[in-house]
Design an enzyme around this catalytic site. Structure first.
Site, PDB file in Angstrom:
ATOM      1  N   LYS A   1     -16.027  13.211   2.816  1.00 62.71           N
ATOM      2  CA  LYS A   1     -16.470  11.819   3.037  1.00 62.71           C
ATOM      3  C   LYS A   1     -17.043  11.677   4.441  1.00 62.71           C
ATOM      4  CE  LYS A   1     -16.743  10.267  -0.099  1.00 62.71           C
ATOM      5  NZ  LYS A   1     -16.377  10.999  -1.258  1.00 62.71           N
TER       6      LYS A   1
ATOM      7  N   GLU B   1     -20.439  13.336   4.791  1.00 61.05           N
ATOM      8  CA  GLU B   1     -21.494  12.642   4.039  1.00 61.05           C
ATOM      9  C   GLU B   1     -21.969  11.388   4.765  1.00 61.05           C
ATOM     10  OE1 GLU B   1     -20.842  13.028  -0.700  1.00 61.05           O
ATOM     11  OE2 GLU B   1     -19.216  12.034   0.340  1.00 61.05           O
TER      12      GLU B   1
ATOM     13  N   LYS C   1     -26.777  10.447  -5.450  1.00 62.71           N
ATOM     14  CA  LYS C   1     -25.514  10.233  -6.134  1.00 62.71           C
ATOM     15  C   LYS C   1     -25.395  11.052  -7.408  1.00 62.71           C
ATOM     16  CE  LYS C   1     -22.121   6.929  -7.129  1.00 62.71           C
ATOM     17  NZ  LYS C   1     -21.210   7.654  -6.233  1.00 62.71           N
TER      18      LYS C   1
ATOM     19  N   TRP D   1     -35.962  12.160  -5.228  1.00 64.97           N
ATOM     20  CA  TRP D   1     -35.165  13.080  -4.414  1.00 64.97           C
ATOM     21  C   TRP D   1     -35.923  14.396  -4.478  1.00 64.97           C
ATOM     22  CZ3 TRP D   1     -32.544  17.729  -4.675  1.00 64.97           C
ATOM     23  CH2 TRP D   1     -31.627  17.978  -3.647  1.00 64.97           C
TER      24      TRP D   1
ATOM     25  N   ASN E   1     -38.184  13.081 -13.709  1.00 65.57           N
ATOM     26  CA  ASN E   1     -36.900  13.371 -13.067  1.00 65.57           C
ATOM     27  C   ASN E   1     -36.430  14.701 -13.630  1.00 65.57           C
ATOM     28  OD1 ASN E   1     -34.200  13.450 -12.278  1.00 65.57           O
ATOM     29  ND2 ASN E   1     -33.557  11.943 -13.798  1.00 65.57           N
ATOM     30  N   GLY E   2     -36.273  15.697 -12.756  1.00 67.32           N
ATOM     31  CA  GLY E   2     -35.829  17.011 -13.223  1.00 67.32           C
ATOM     32  C   GLY E   2     -36.613  18.110 -12.541  1.00 67.32           C
TER      33      GLY E   2
ATOM     34  N   ARG F   1     -30.133   7.450  -6.613  1.00 62.53           N
ATOM     35  CA  ARG F   1     -30.521   8.733  -7.206  1.00 62.53           C
ATOM     36  C   ARG F   1     -31.501   9.513  -6.327  1.00 62.53           C
ATOM     37  NH1 ARG F   1     -29.133   8.701 -12.568  1.00 62.53           N
ATOM     38  NH2 ARG F   1     -30.526  10.429 -12.957  1.00 62.53           N
TER      39      ARG F   1
ATOM     40  N   CYS G   1     -33.576  11.505  -8.690  1.00 65.27           N
ATOM     41  CA  CYS G   1     -34.767  10.727  -8.997  1.00 65.27           C
ATOM     42  C   CYS G   1     -34.394   9.635 -10.007  1.00 65.27           C
ATOM     43  CB  CYS G   1     -35.921  11.523  -9.581  1.00 65.27           C
ATOM     44  SG  CYS G   1     -36.494  12.841  -8.507  1.00 65.27           S
TER      45      CYS G   1
ATOM     46  N   GLU H   1     -11.286  16.146   0.580  1.00 64.85           N
ATOM     47  CA  GLU H   1     -12.066  14.951   0.252  1.00 64.85           C
ATOM     48  C   GLU H   1     -12.299  14.106   1.517  1.00 64.85           C
ATOM     49  OE1 GLU H   1     -13.903  14.027  -2.022  1.00 64.85           O
ATOM     50  OE2 GLU H   1     -14.023  11.855  -1.938  1.00 64.85           O
TER      51      GLU H   1
ATOM     52  N   HIS I   1      -4.721  30.541  10.309  1.00 66.31           N
ATOM     53  CA  HIS I   1      -5.549  31.710   9.996  1.00 66.31           C
ATOM     54  C   HIS I   1      -7.009  31.476  10.380  1.00 66.31           C
ATOM     55  CE1 HIS I   1      -2.195  33.566   7.940  1.00 66.31           C
ATOM     56  NE2 HIS I   1      -1.968  32.401   7.368  1.00 66.31           N
TER      57      HIS I   1
HETATM   58  C1  G6P Z   1     -23.003  14.141  -5.851  1.00 63.16           C
HETATM   59  C2  G6P Z   1     -22.410  12.841  -5.351  1.00 63.16           C
HETATM   60  C3  G6P Z   1     -20.897  12.982  -5.226  1.00 63.16           C
HETATM   61  C4  G6P Z   1     -20.305  13.439  -6.552  1.00 63.16           C
HETATM   62  C5  G6P Z   1     -20.957  14.708  -7.054  1.00 63.16           C
HETATM   63  C6  G6P Z   1     -20.531  15.020  -8.484  1.00 63.16           C
HETATM   64  O1  G6P Z   1     -22.868  15.108  -4.879  1.00 63.16           O
HETATM   65  O2  G6P Z   1     -22.976  12.482  -4.106  1.00 63.16           O
HETATM   66  O3  G6P Z   1     -20.347  11.730  -4.862  1.00 63.16           O
HETATM   67  O4  G6P Z   1     -18.932  13.663  -6.373  1.00 63.16           O
HETATM   68  O5  G6P Z   1     -22.371  14.556  -7.070  1.00 63.16           O
HETATM   69  O6  G6P Z   1     -21.027  14.004  -9.318  1.00 63.16           O
HETATM   70  P1  G6P Z   1     -20.359  13.513 -10.651  1.00 63.16           P
HETATM   71  O7  G6P Z   1     -21.200  12.348 -11.063  1.00 63.16           O
HETATM   72  O8  G6P Z   1     -20.445  14.650 -11.615  1.00 63.16           O
HETATM   73  O9  G6P Z   1     -18.962  13.138 -10.355  1.00 63.16           O
END
Ligand code: G6P
Length: 613
Positions: free
Chosen positions: A490, A493, A608, A75, A101-102, A27, A2, A486, A509
Site C-alpha cells: 500500500k 503504491e 486497477k 494504460w 483493450n488488451g 483502468r 484500458c 500488504e 537474515h
Molecule cells: C492490480 C491492482 C491491485 C490488485 C491486483 C489484483 O495490481 O492495482 O489492487 O490487488 O491488480 O487484482 P484483482 O482484481 O485480481 O484482485
C-alpha cells in the site's frame, strides 16, 4: 487495463462517453480519446495524452454533437503514452475507427505483412495493426466488416475487447471480446457499451455480459450477438444490482478514503445473511453445495495477484489452522506458466477483486483443463472469474474505484475466513466452542473497524511525521506477516516510498542491515502467541536506533515503551486480527500519499484491473 465506452442512440454521445471514461480511469490514465460519428458519416476524433480531464479541456469548443461514439482511456502497453498512441485509431483509408483493450501478441508479424502490402502506421500500437488488418481483409476479400473482423480475429493471438465503427454505417458499433471485459447496457432505442457497468448504471439496469469469442453488432434498436463461427446467440440479460451512489465520492476527498471508511459497512454486508453467531451457523450456498468436495480436499491451491494474493496468504494460515487441509498460495502469473501438478481431490480457490485479472483468469482456465474444481472469491458481480468458476462467494464490498485495494481486501479476508470456518465445522476439525467463539469474533469485526477509524487522525500524525522517509520496513509474524506485505505494498503504491514487508524473524537474515536512525520500521505486533517474540524483534531494532511504529492491541503496556509511535486496535482472536490490523496501515499509506501531494486514486503507472499479462 484500458477502459472503453460506446454509445449509439438518440442522445448526444460525448457527455455519456466522457462521464464513462472518468469512471473507468481506474483502468488506466496514460491517455484518452473519443471518436464521434454523426448521422451523415461526419467523423471527429479527439485524443490527448494524460488523464481524461486533459481530453475534456482539449475538446472545449470542438464539434461534439454526434449521437454515436466510442471512447478509450489507456494504460500503455505498446508505445509510450502520447497523443499519437492514444486511441481511437483510424484505418489507412480513413473509414474505420477502433478502440482496444488488451494485447495483440502477434502484431509484429501482421504489421510486417501489412507493410509489404503498402500500409503505413502513425502509432506504435498493436491496435492500429489489428485495425488495418481488418481493413485489408475487408478490401481484399470484398466482404462486409463483420466478416472481415471475424477472419481477422481468427488470426490474432492475445487478448482484446474492441469497439469498431465504420463511417458508412453511422449508427452501428461492432464489438468483440476475448479476455478483456465488455458489458452492453440495453436502453429504450439506445445501447451503451463499457468495460464494466459503472458508465451504464444511471441509464439502464439491463445489461448483457459478452463472453469470450463473441461478437456484437449494435444499433440503437438492435443487439445481435454472434460467435466467431457466425452463429447467432441469444443475449442473456442480467439486472444490475448497483446504485449510482456506490461509485461516487460521497463527500470524501478521494475514493480511497471513502473506501477505507466504508469498511464497517462493507464487512457487515459481506457477513450479512451468511453468519449467524446466535444460531451458530454460516450459510454460504456455494460452499454448502460442494461441502463434501471441500472438506475432503487433499489440498487447496489459492491463486491470486497483488493485494488479493496477500488475502490468500492470510487464508493459508486460517484454513490450515481450522481445517487441517494443506494450502498452497500461488501467484497466478507464475502458476499459469508452469506445468502445475493438480491431483484428484485438489481444490482451486481464485481470489480477485475485479474478477478480470488476466493472469488469474488464464491460471484458472489452465487448472480447469486439468480437471480442478474452481471456487471463485470475487468482488465484481458477473465478472469473468465469477462466471468461469464452478462455485463461489462474492465479497460484496461494492464497486472499488481507488486503484489501491482496501475494502475489497477486508471483504476477501472475511469471505475466506467464513469458508474456512464452514469447512472446519462440517469436517469436525474445530470444536463447537471454538467455532462459536470465532463466529462472535467475526460478527464483532465491523464495530471494531469503526472504532479504529474513529482514531484515524492519530495515524495522520504518524504519516506527517514520517512522510519524508525514503524507505520503510514492515514486520509481522503468523497471520500478520501477510499484513506486513500488504502494508508495504500500500505504501509503495500510494506514496512512492520504497517499502518491504518481511516475517519479523527473517529480519535478521538481511533487512536488519538497512536499519539506522532514519529507517521507520512498522511492527504489526498485536497480541498473539508470538507476541513476546515480536517484542524481542522490536528490542533488536531499537538497539540499532531504528524508528519503531507499532500496531498493537489495546491494553498492551510493553510495546509502547519500545515504540517511537504506536496505534492501538481492539483485541481480537489471532486469526481475525489481520482484518483489523490492516486498517491503520491503509490509513498510513493514504495520509502519507496525500501529504506528499500524490493523486492517491490514480498513482503513477498503476491500473486497477490488470487485464494484460
Ligand atoms: C492490480 C491492482 C491491485 C490488485 C491486483 C489484483 O495490481 O492495482 O489492487 O490487488 O491488480 O487484482 P484483482 O482484481 O485480481 O484482485
Amino acid at each position: 487495463m484500458c477502459g472503453i465506452v460506446g454509445y449509439t442512440g438518440p442522445r448526444q454521445a460525448y457527455p455519456i462517453i466522457i462521464k464513462g471514461l472518468r469512471r473507468l480511469e481506474y483502468r488506466g490514465y496514460d491517455s484518452s480519446g473519443v471518436a464521434l460519428l454523426d448521422n451523415k458519416g461526419g467523423l471527429n476524433i479527439y485524443k490527448k495524452k494524460g488523464k481524461v480531464a486533459e481530453l475534456e479541456d482539449y475538446t472545449i469548443g470542438k464539434d461534439l454533437g454526434a449521437q454515436m461514439g466510442i471512447g478509450h482511456t489507456r494504460w500503455a502497453t505498446h508505445g509510450e503514452p502520447s497523443d499519437n498512441n492514444a486511441h481511437p485509431h483510424l484505418s489507412l483509408n480513413g473509414r474505420l475507427t477502433m478502440i482496444h483493450n488488451g494485447i495483440i501478441e502477434n502484431y509484429a508479424q501482421i504489421k510486417q505483412e501489412l507493410l509489404t502490402k503498402g500500409y503505413s502506421f502513425t502509432s506504435d500500437t498493436d491496435t492500429e495493426v489489428l485495425l488495418n488488418f481488418i481493413e485489408y481483409i475487408q478490401n481484399s476479400n470484398n466482404c462486409n466488416l463483420e466478416e472481415a473482423l471475424r477472419i481477422a480475429l481468427k488470426r490474432v493471438t492475445g487478448a482484446y475487447c474492441i469497439l469498431l465503427i465504420d463511417k458508412e454505417n453511422p449508427q452501428t458499433i461492432i464489438a468483440a471480446r476475448k479476455g478483456s471485459p465488455l458489458v452492453i447496457g440495453i436502453g429504450k432505442g439506445e445501447h451503451f457499451l463499457a468495460s464494466d457497468a459503472s458508465p451504464i448504471i444511471e441509464y439502464t439496469k439491463e445489461v448483457v455480459y459478452v463472453n469470450d469469442y463473441e461478437l456484437a453488432i449494435i444499433n440503437p434498436d438492435e443487439l445481435i450477438l454472434k460467435n466467431l463461427g457466425n452463429e447467432t446467440i441469444t443475449p442473456y440479460i442480467t439486472k444490475l444490482d448497483m446504485e449510482l451512489a456506490a461509485i461516487e465520492k460521497g463527500g470524501y476527498d478521494h475514493f480511497m478514503l471513502k473506501e477505507i471508511f466504508e469498511q464497517p459497512s462493507t464487512i457487515f454486508d459481506c457477513l450479512r445473511g451468511r453468519l449467524d453467531a446466535e444460531k451458530g451457523s454460516i450459510i454460504m450456498s456455494g460452499v454448502q453445495e460442494h461441502i463434501d468436495q471441500l472438506k475432503n480436499a487433499q489440498r487447496i491451491i489459492i491463486l491470486a495477484c497483488g493485494t488479493s494474493w496477500h488475502a490468500a496468504l492470510v487464508a493459508e494460515y486460517v484454513i490450515e489452522e481450522l481445517c487441517r487441509i494443506p494450502v498452497e498460495v500461488e501467484y497466478a502469473s507464475e502458476f499459469r506458466y508452469r506445468n502445475p501438478i493438480i491431483n484428484k481431490g485438489d481444490i482451486i480457490i481464485a481470489v480477485s477483486q475485479s474478477g478480470e485479472t488476466a493472469d488469474t483468469l488464464v491460471a484458472i482456465e489452465k487448472a480447469k483443463e486439468k480437471g480442478a474444481f474452481i471456487f471463485g472469491v470475487v468482488n465484481v458481480v458477473g465478472s469473468s472469474i465469477a462466471r468461469i468458476s464452478h462455485a463461489g462467494a462474492y465479497t460484496h464490498a461494492g464497486p472499488e474505484i481507488g486503484v489501491a485495494s482496501t475494502k475489497a481486501f477486508t471483504g476477501q479476508l472475511a469471505v475466506l475466513f467464513m469458508i474456512g470456518l464452514k469447512i472446519a465445522y462440517d469436517k469436525g476439525s474445530i470444536t463447537e466452542d471454538r467455532f462459536r467463539k470465532l463466529l462472535v469474533e467475526l460478527q464483532d469485526v465491523p464495530e471494531k473497524v469503526e472504532a479504529i477509524l474513529k482514531n484515524a487522525n492519530e495515524i495522520k500524525k504518524i504519516a506527517d511525521k514520517y512522510k519524508n522517509a525514503t524507505d520503510f520496513l514492515f514486520l509481522g509474524r503468523g497471520c500478520n506477516f501477510p499484513i506486513a506485505l500488504e502494508g508495504a505494498l500500500k505504501l509503495k503504491e500510494i506514496s512512492y516510498i520504497h517499502a518491504e514487508g518481511y516475517p519479523a524473524a527473517e529480519m535478521k537474515h538481511g533487512p536488519i542491515a538497512l536499519v539506522d536512525e532514519e529507517l521507520p520500521v512498522v511492527f504489526i505486533a498485536t497480541k498473539d502467541p508470538f507476541h513476546e517474540k515480536i517484542v524481542s524483534n522490536m528490542q533488536e531494532i531499537k538497539a540499532r536506533k531504528g524508528k519503531i511504529i507499532s500496531i498493537i492491541t489495546e491494553g498492551d503496556l510493553v510495546s509502547p515503551s519500545l515504540s517511537d509511535d504506536f496505534f492501538a486496535i481492539p483485541a481480537a482472536d489471532e486469526l481475525i486480527a489481520p482484518i483489523l490490523s490492516i486498517i491503520p496501515l491503509q490509513l498510513l499509506s493514504y495520509y502519507t500519499g496525500v501529504a506528499k501531494g500524490i493523486d492517491v486514486d490514480k498513482p503513477r503507472n498503476l491500473a486497477k484491473s490488470v487485464t494484460v499479462e
